[in-house]
Enzyme design. Structure first.
Site, PDB file in Angstrom:
ATOM      1  N   TRP A  28       0.818  -1.211   0.000  1.00 56.77           N
ATOM      2  CA  TRP A  28       0.000   0.000   0.000  1.00 56.77           C
ATOM      3  C   TRP A  28       0.853   1.263   0.000  1.00 56.77           C
ATOM      4  O   TRP A  28       0.350   2.362   0.016  1.00 56.77           O
ATOM      5  CB  TRP A  28      -0.891   0.033   1.249  1.00 56.77           C
ATOM      6  CG  TRP A  28      -0.152  -0.319   2.489  1.00 56.77           C
ATOM      7  CD1 TRP A  28       0.614   0.515   3.240  1.00 56.77           C
ATOM      8  CD2 TRP A  28      -0.066  -1.607   3.100  1.00 56.77           C
ATOM      9  NE1 TRP A  28       1.168  -0.167   4.284  1.00 56.77           N
ATOM     10  CE2 TRP A  28       0.751  -1.473   4.244  1.00 56.77           C
ATOM     11  CE3 TRP A  28      -0.623  -2.863   2.814  1.00 56.77           C
ATOM     12  CZ2 TRP A  28       1.046  -2.545   5.074  1.00 56.77           C
ATOM     13  CZ3 TRP A  28      -0.334  -3.924   3.644  1.00 56.77           C
ATOM     14  CH2 TRP A  28       0.494  -3.761   4.760  1.00 56.77           C
ATOM     15  N   GLU A  50      -4.537   1.032   6.770  1.00 57.14           N
ATOM     16  CA  GLU A  50      -4.529   1.490   8.164  1.00 57.14           C
ATOM     17  C   GLU A  50      -5.598   0.775   8.992  1.00 57.14           C
ATOM     18  O   GLU A  50      -5.379   0.438  10.142  1.00 57.14           O
ATOM     19  CB  GLU A  50      -4.723   3.012   8.242  1.00 57.14           C
ATOM     20  CG  GLU A  50      -3.492   3.795   7.838  1.00 57.14           C
ATOM     21  CD  GLU A  50      -2.285   3.500   8.740  1.00 57.14           C
ATOM     22  OE1 GLU A  50      -2.474   3.203   9.932  1.00 57.14           O
ATOM     23  OE2 GLU A  50      -1.144   3.559   8.245  1.00 57.14           O
ATOM     24  N   GLN A  55      -5.040  -3.919  13.813  1.00 61.69           N
ATOM     25  CA  GLN A  55      -5.135  -5.107  14.655  1.00 61.69           C
ATOM     26  C   GLN A  55      -4.194  -6.221  14.255  1.00 61.69           C
ATOM     27  O   GLN A  55      -4.262  -7.304  14.810  1.00 61.69           O
ATOM     28  CB  GLN A  55      -6.570  -5.634  14.622  1.00 61.69           C
ATOM     29  CG  GLN A  55      -7.030  -5.938  13.227  1.00 61.69           C
ATOM     30  CD  GLN A  55      -8.541  -5.822  13.124  1.00 61.69           C
ATOM     31  OE1 GLN A  55      -9.089  -4.763  13.379  1.00 61.69           O
ATOM     32  NE2 GLN A  55      -9.187  -6.892  12.784  1.00 61.69           N
ATOM     33  N   GLY A  94      -9.800 -10.587  12.575  1.00 59.59           N
ATOM     34  CA  GLY A  94     -10.271 -10.250  13.911  1.00 59.59           C
ATOM     35  C   GLY A  94     -11.103  -8.975  13.940  1.00 59.59           C
ATOM     36  O   GLY A  94     -11.231  -8.285  12.929  1.00 59.59           O
ATOM     37  N   TYR A  95     -11.674  -8.668  15.100  1.00 68.31           N
ATOM     38  CA  TYR A  95     -12.395  -7.402  15.305  1.00 68.31           C
ATOM     39  C   TYR A  95     -13.366  -7.071  14.184  1.00 68.31           C
ATOM     40  O   TYR A  95     -13.151  -6.141  13.400  1.00 68.31           O
ATOM     41  CB  TYR A  95     -11.395  -6.255  15.379  1.00 68.31           C
ATOM     42  CG  TYR A  95     -11.015  -5.860  16.770  1.00 68.31           C
ATOM     43  CD1 TYR A  95     -11.890  -5.999  17.834  1.00 68.31           C
ATOM     44  CD2 TYR A  95      -9.766  -5.305  17.032  1.00 68.31           C
ATOM     45  CE1 TYR A  95     -11.532  -5.630  19.103  1.00 68.31           C
ATOM     46  CE2 TYR A  95      -9.386  -4.929  18.299  1.00 68.31           C
ATOM     47  CZ  TYR A  95     -10.277  -5.089  19.318  1.00 68.31           C
ATOM     48  OH  TYR A  95      -9.904  -4.709  20.559  1.00 68.31           O
ATOM     49  N   TYR A 133      -6.132   8.378  15.576  1.00 69.69           N
ATOM     50  CA  TYR A 133      -4.890   7.848  15.025  1.00 69.69           C
ATOM     51  C   TYR A 133      -5.017   7.630  13.511  1.00 69.69           C
ATOM     52  O   TYR A 133      -4.157   8.055  12.729  1.00 69.69           O
ATOM     53  CB  TYR A 133      -4.486   6.528  15.704  1.00 69.69           C
ATOM     54  CG  TYR A 133      -3.367   5.875  14.930  1.00 69.69           C
ATOM     55  CD1 TYR A 133      -2.066   6.329  15.072  1.00 69.69           C
ATOM     56  CD2 TYR A 133      -3.629   4.885  13.976  1.00 69.69           C
ATOM     57  CE1 TYR A 133      -1.031   5.804  14.306  1.00 69.69           C
ATOM     58  CE2 TYR A 133      -2.611   4.346  13.206  1.00 69.69           C
ATOM     59  CZ  TYR A 133      -1.314   4.808  13.379  1.00 69.69           C
ATOM     60  OH  TYR A 133      -0.304   4.297  12.613  1.00 69.69           O
ATOM     61  N   ASP A 151       1.261   5.850  17.303  1.00 64.71           N
ATOM     62  CA  ASP A 151       0.785   4.530  17.721  1.00 64.71           C
ATOM     63  C   ASP A 151       1.781   3.963  18.731  1.00 64.71           C
ATOM     64  O   ASP A 151       2.659   4.678  19.214  1.00 64.71           O
ATOM     65  CB  ASP A 151       0.612   3.607  16.498  1.00 64.71           C
ATOM     66  CG  ASP A 151       1.944   3.293  15.832  1.00 64.71           C
ATOM     67  OD1 ASP A 151       2.978   3.848  16.252  1.00 64.71           O
ATOM     68  OD2 ASP A 151       1.952   2.485  14.894  1.00 64.71           O
ATOM     69  N   CYS A 203      13.943  -0.059  16.363  1.00 60.89           N
ATOM     70  CA  CYS A 203      13.607   0.180  17.773  1.00 60.89           C
ATOM     71  C   CYS A 203      12.482  -0.775  18.164  1.00 60.89           C
ATOM     72  O   CYS A 203      11.376  -0.378  18.512  1.00 60.89           O
ATOM     73  CB  CYS A 203      13.201   1.647  17.973  1.00 60.89           C
ATOM     74  SG  CYS A 203      13.248   2.133  19.696  1.00 60.89           S
ATOM     75  N   CYS A 213      20.753   2.128  14.483  1.00 61.44           N
ATOM     76  CA  CYS A 213      19.695   3.144  14.573  1.00 61.44           C
ATOM     77  C   CYS A 213      20.215   4.531  14.202  1.00 61.44           C
ATOM     78  O   CYS A 213      21.204   5.000  14.773  1.00 61.44           O
ATOM     79  CB  CYS A 213      19.135   3.165  15.992  1.00 61.44           C
ATOM     80  SG  CYS A 213      17.870   4.430  16.205  1.00 61.44           S
ATOM     81  N   THR A 308      -9.279  -9.602  22.793  1.00 62.38           N
ATOM     82  CA  THR A 308      -8.591  -8.475  23.435  1.00 62.38           C
ATOM     83  C   THR A 308      -8.944  -8.377  24.918  1.00 62.38           C
ATOM     84  O   THR A 308      -8.083  -8.132  25.751  1.00 62.38           O
ATOM     85  CB  THR A 308      -9.001  -7.152  22.752  1.00 62.38           C
ATOM     86  OG1 THR A 308      -8.943  -7.364  21.357  1.00 62.38           O
ATOM     87  CG2 THR A 308      -8.082  -6.030  23.143  1.00 62.38           C
TER      88      THR A 308
HETATM   89 FE1  SF4 Z   1      15.501   2.830  19.928  1.00 63.72          FE
HETATM   90 FE2  SF4 Z   1      17.391   3.879  18.416  1.00 63.72          FE
HETATM   91 FE3  SF4 Z   1      17.192   4.606  20.961  1.00 63.72          FE
HETATM   92 FE4  SF4 Z   1      18.063   2.181  20.362  1.00 63.72          FE
HETATM   93  S1  SF4 Z   1      19.077   4.075  19.853  1.00 63.72           S
HETATM   94  S2  SF4 Z   1      16.532   2.701  21.895  1.00 63.72           S
HETATM   95  S3  SF4 Z   1      16.854   1.689  18.538  1.00 63.72           S
HETATM   96  S4  SF4 Z   1      15.699   4.990  19.360  1.00 63.72           S
END
Ligand code: SF4
Length: 352
Positions: A28, A50, A55, A94-95, A133, A151, A203, A213, A308
């Site tokens: 998408w 979205e 879910q 679901g939902y 959201y 989110d 993350c 990161c 849920t």
């Molecule tokens: Fe998250 Fe990046 Fe921080 Fe590590 S460095 S906790 S991956 S934001």
């Protein structure tokens, strides 16, 4: 520019640059290269994705998305769809209230907006099934509005980036306010998706890959050496447990007896198997609920399912018989039933 504003600007620029090279290819999505070439996202596809992603994961949603858009390529086609067909196509996501709202929304877009999605958060929020959201996500991704799309992924990134010390869920508004500091009119759709991709792939909830990161240089949790500690969470309440019975009636032609569930309530409007009330605790009358028809019912064990707001154990009973039901061949029944009933059906078939 203050130090803080300067740090935000650098974090933002670095994450967008990372996104330019690492954006996930999603069915998408219009990726950064295509956007630069002038391609614009289709609001219908953004909206549909979205709603599905509310879910489930991108991996689970992708084949549903492909089927939906193949069968109903635009909002007008979906608005004219048969309710039962859409509900069946949704089975497994679901939902089901969302599937009902999906249809209501498509019809409202056609009826009230000439088949064109509103292009602002406020306009989008007037549509069925679109909350804050989702409105923000569609406004940013489809229309490049500078909306704050927050989110669970974004909350996690913000909590770690700032080593935010108050626990979820109370900290939600504070984390949203932190996320808002990064929202500008420059590439807001890409920014929202960059954060989503960072939260999904780098993350991550349990094992953040800080060494890969792009925000690591400014991340407070990383400099504390405690990325996993965030976001802090208030202790969870135990999920209540309910129990009930489900009956799998089959006939000599290999068909299964289904019922249509009432439009309102859990799994509303979906096909189901005949079932008792689902009760919490030892409610003997409900647990001894009568079978829907007289037959030589055999015990086929039980199935577990987690919704849920509660978990459920269903005792499965199976028999051959007849009666006034919606009879479907087994494969059709499998396709039409939501997961909890599909599990019960498989349990019953395995016992034969
Ligand atoms: Fe998250 Fe990046 Fe921080 Fe590590 S460095 S906790 S991956 S934001």
């Amino acid at each position: 520019m203050s130090d803080v504003a300067g740090l935000h600007a650098r974090l933002r620029a670095d994450l967008l640059q990372w996104y330019d090279h690492n954006a996930r290819a999603l069915p998408w999505r219009v990726g950064p290269d295509a956007r630069r070439r002038g391609e614009r996202p289709d609001a219908y596809r953004v909206w549909l994705s979205e709603i599905m992603l509310q879910q489930t994961t991108t991996v689970h949603a992708a084949p549903y998305f492909e089927r939906f858009t193949h069968r109903w390529p635009d909002v007008s086609a979906l608005a004219q769809a048969d309710d039962a067909e859409v509900m069946a196509a949704w089975a497994g996501l679901g939902y089901y209230a969302r599937a009902r709202n999906l249809l209501a929304c498509a019809r409202a877009v056609v009826r009230d907006h000439g088949g064109v999605f509103p292009d602002t958060e406020a306009g989008l929020k007037t549509l069925p099934g679109i909350g804050s959201y989702t409105a923000a996500a569609i406004a940013a991704i489809a229309f490049d509005r500078p909306a704050n799309v927050v989110d669970g992924n974004v909350e996690r990134v913000m909590a770690r980036l700032h080593a935010h010390r108050s626990p979820l869920p109370a900290a939600k508004p504070e984390l949203a306010a932190l996320a808002a500091l990064f929202v500008t009119p420059d590439r807001p759709g890409d920014w929202a998706q960059a954060l989503m991709d960072l939260g999904a792939g780098v993350c991550r909830p349990r094992s953040p890959v800080c060494e890969a990161c792009p925000l690591a240089f400014g991340c407070a949790a990383r400099s504390e050496g405690q990325a996993n500690r965030y976001p802090l969470k208030a202790p969870k309440k135990a999920r209540p447990h309910r129990q009930g019975h489900v009956w799998v009636l089959h006939d000599s032609a290999g068909q299964v007896a289904l019922v249509k569930r009432p439009a309102r309530g859990l799994l509303g409007g979906m096909m189901g198997l005949p079932t008792s009330e689902w009760v919490q605790g030892q409610d003997e009358p409900a647990l001894k609920a009568p079978a829907p028809v007289a037959a030589d019912w055999q015990d086929a064990g039980s199935v577990e399912h987690v919704f849920t707001h509660f978990s459920l154990s269903l005792s499965v009973h199976v028999a051959r018989g007849t009666g006034d039901f919606d009879w479907k061949p087994v494969d059709e029944a499998r396709a039409a039933l939501p997961s909890v009933f599909r599990k019960a059906l498989e349990r019953a078939l395995a016992s034969l």
